[in-house]
Design an enzyme around this catalytic site. Sequence first.
Site, short mmCIF file in Angstrom:
data_model
loop_
_atom_site.label_atom_id
_atom_site.label_comp_id
_atom_site.label_asym_id
_atom_site.label_seq_id
_atom_site.Cartn_x
_atom_site.Cartn_y
_atom_site.Cartn_z
N CYS A 61 1.33 -1.09 0.21
CA CYS A 61 0.02 0.22 0.21
C CYS A 61 1.13 0.97 0.33
O CYS A 61 1.95 1.74 0.89
CB CYS A 61 -1.22 -0.06 1.33
SG CYS A 61 -2.56 1.01 1.18
N CYS A 65 0.56 4.86 7.22
CA CYS A 65 -0.02 4.41 8.60
C CYS A 65 1.04 3.74 8.87
O CYS A 65 1.17 2.83 8.85
CB CYS A 65 -1.75 3.29 7.72
SG CYS A 65 -2.35 4.60 6.46
N CYS A 68 0.48 0.17 10.08
CA CYS A 68 -0.32 -1.06 9.09
C CYS A 68 1.10 -1.58 8.88
O CYS A 68 1.98 -1.53 7.68
CB CYS A 68 -0.70 0.03 7.97
SG CYS A 68 -1.96 -1.80 7.41
N CYS A 105 -16.74 -8.69 5.66
CA CYS A 105 -15.73 -7.33 4.99
C CYS A 105 -14.83 -7.66 4.62
O CYS A 105 -14.05 -8.31 4.36
CB CYS A 105 -15.18 -6.35 6.74
SG CYS A 105 -16.44 -6.62 7.78
N CYS A 138 -19.18 -5.47 3.83
CA CYS A 138 -18.86 -4.46 4.71
C CYS A 138 -17.41 -4.11 3.22
O CYS A 138 -17.38 -5.55 3.06
CB CYS A 138 -18.75 -4.37 5.68
SG CYS A 138 -17.22 -3.20 5.62
N CYS A 198 -19.36 2.66 9.15
CA CYS A 198 -17.77 1.66 9.38
C CYS A 198 -17.14 2.96 9.73
O CYS A 198 -16.11 3.04 8.84
CB CYS A 198 -18.06 0.80 9.41
SG CYS A 198 -17.19 -0.09 10.07
N ARG A 270 -17.76 -2.84 17.79
CA ARG A 270 -16.94 -3.57 18.21
C ARG A 270 -15.93 -3.66 17.88
O ARG A 270 -14.48 -3.08 18.67
CB ARG A 270 -16.35 -3.48 15.79
CG ARG A 270 -16.06 -4.69 16.35
CD ARG A 270 -16.17 -4.84 14.41
NE ARG A 270 -17.59 -4.79 13.61
CZ ARG A 270 -17.98 -3.91 12.63
NH1 ARG A 270 -16.92 -3.18 12.57
NH2 ARG A 270 -19.23 -3.99 12.08
N1 SAM Z 1 -6.50 1.01 3.06
C1 SAM Z 1 -7.66 0.79 3.66
C2 SAM Z 1 -7.93 1.86 4.75
O1 SAM Z 1 -6.74 2.03 5.15
O2 SAM Z 1 -9.18 2.48 4.58
C3 SAM Z 1 -8.22 -0.54 4.45
C4 SAM Z 1 -7.34 -1.17 5.25
S1 SAM Z 1 -6.93 -0.84 7.24
C5 SAM Z 1 -5.96 -2.44 7.27
C6 SAM Z 1 -8.86 -0.70 8.29
C7 SAM Z 1 -7.79 0.24 9.32
O3 SAM Z 1 -7.88 -1.11 10.03
C8 SAM Z 1 -6.92 0.88 9.33
O4 SAM Z 1 -7.71 2.46 9.43
C9 SAM Z 1 -6.82 0.80 11.59
O5 SAM Z 1 -7.97 1.06 11.92
C10 SAM Z 1 -7.14 -0.70 10.89
N2 SAM Z 1 -5.42 -0.87 11.82
C11 SAM Z 1 -4.14 -1.53 10.69
N3 SAM Z 1 -3.55 -2.25 11.03
C12 SAM Z 1 -3.90 -1.91 12.44
C13 SAM Z 1 -2.82 -2.59 13.63
N4 SAM Z 1 -1.70 -3.21 12.91
N5 SAM Z 1 -3.19 -2.70 15.25
C14 SAM Z 1 -4.74 -2.51 14.71
N6 SAM Z 1 -5.21 -1.74 14.46
C15 SAM Z 1 -5.26 -1.35 12.39
FE1 SF4 Z 2 -3.23 1.51 3.60
FE2 SF4 Z 2 -2.63 -0.03 6.07
FE3 SF4 Z 2 -3.09 2.82 5.40
FE4 SF4 Z 2 -5.23 0.98 5.02
S1 SF4 Z 2 -4.28 1.59 6.84
S2 SF4 Z 2 -4.26 2.66 4.15
S3 SF4 Z 2 -3.71 -0.75 3.75
S4 SF4 Z 2 -0.93 1.90 5.01
#
Ligand code: SAM
Ligand code: SF4
Length: 340
Positions: A61, A65, A68, A105, A138, A198, A270
């Site tokens: 990606c 973040c 992530c 989802c 979702c 959501c 959730r």
């Molecule tokens: N890329 C999309 C986005 O960012 O909206 C969808 C997937 S993203 C993985 C969805 C959510 O998962 C993130 O906004 C974050 O809140 C949560 N998330 C991701 N990595 C995480 C982690 N290591 N621990 C807890 N929550 C996590």
């Molecule tokens: Fe990409 Fe992960 Fe951020 Fe979602 S949370 S936008 S998958 S880097």
Amino acid sequence: MIPTASKGRATRHDWSLTEIEALYTQPFADLVLQAQLTHREWHAPNEVQGCVLLNIKSGGCPEDCAYCPQSAHYEAEVPRDALMDVPSALEAAAAARAQGATRFCMGAAWREAPSTGKAFDQVLDMVRGVRALGMEACCTLGMLNERQAEALAEAGLTAYNHNLDTAPEFYGSIITTRTYQDRLDTLARVRKAGITVCSGGIIGLGESRRARYGLLQQLANQTPHPESVPINLLVKVEGTPLADRPDEDPLELVRMIGTARRLMPASYVRLSAGRMSLSDEAQALCFLAGANSVFMGDRLLTTPNPDADDDMRLFNRLGMHLRPQGAEAAGASLPGHGRS
Ligand code: SAM
Ligand code: SF4
Ligand code: DTB
């Protein structure tokens, strides 16, 4: 007598940070009691929505973040896959239904959903297929434009997940490749298209309590409230910048959930990522504080999650049950839904 659902109560959308702080910081037992009473006014007690997640496009990606593992900016070991084919996704959805889940989802590690062409059509086919199985569908695909939101709505998408993650003032410490306003704009497009929202966030990123109040304020002052509010506890993944964060106090998660329940009484709250690091007792406190939805199944997107058997054992010990399949269509046992 145990209070049950009451009809016709209004929700508020003008919470101040001071009010949220007062709810969050009050004695623990007072917060949990209030949250449980609110929960019983709006929802069927002891019922949990079971959702199953599927990673339809893993890794690589472009966003940064910091939590992530799927970000291409970091070194976490996750598969980098192309978009999954439709039959494989629907096979996973059918398996999720067989486990008792009512919501499926689908998550993609995209900055934004592909604007046109095959990939987006493929996602639309997945949505149609999941709905044809009688499940709620979702998606979480990153940012959406108006056209994409409308196409997803037309395909029958029930909900779109797009988290605000934290307070506006802390957001830039966690993500630099997009803005808070980008996130709010996508949520507005989802709402406008008639898809339920959501949206939630994460604790354990190194945010202050004040940043948690700020996140809750952003969510609770939307009109209507997001219909579901995922509260994630950071899953620390090696290779990401937050891998070495100290463990978060699980009672802070309970406070976060209890406060969300008080602020957004009609919404599903959730208990999302992070359950592997919680004891059964900590999870029980989260349910007592008003959590009424979980991700089921042994994987989230890239990290482990308690398996369905463990969850069933826990629900049995607590006298809880999964929300029955078909309840949405019948309008059963969800007194608060749709009134936020
Ligand atoms: N890329 C999309 C986005 O960012 O909206 C969808 C997937 S993203 C993985 C969805 C959510 O998962 C993130 O906004 C974050 O809140 C949560 N998330 C991701 N990595 C995480 C982690 N290591 N621990 C807890 N929550 C996590
Ligand atoms: Fe990409 Fe992960 Fe951020 Fe979602 S949370 S936008 S998958 S880097
Ligand atoms: C949400 O709030 N949590 C889910 C779902 N929405 C998409 C994702 C959690 C991901 C946890 C880290 C992983 O498994 O990669």
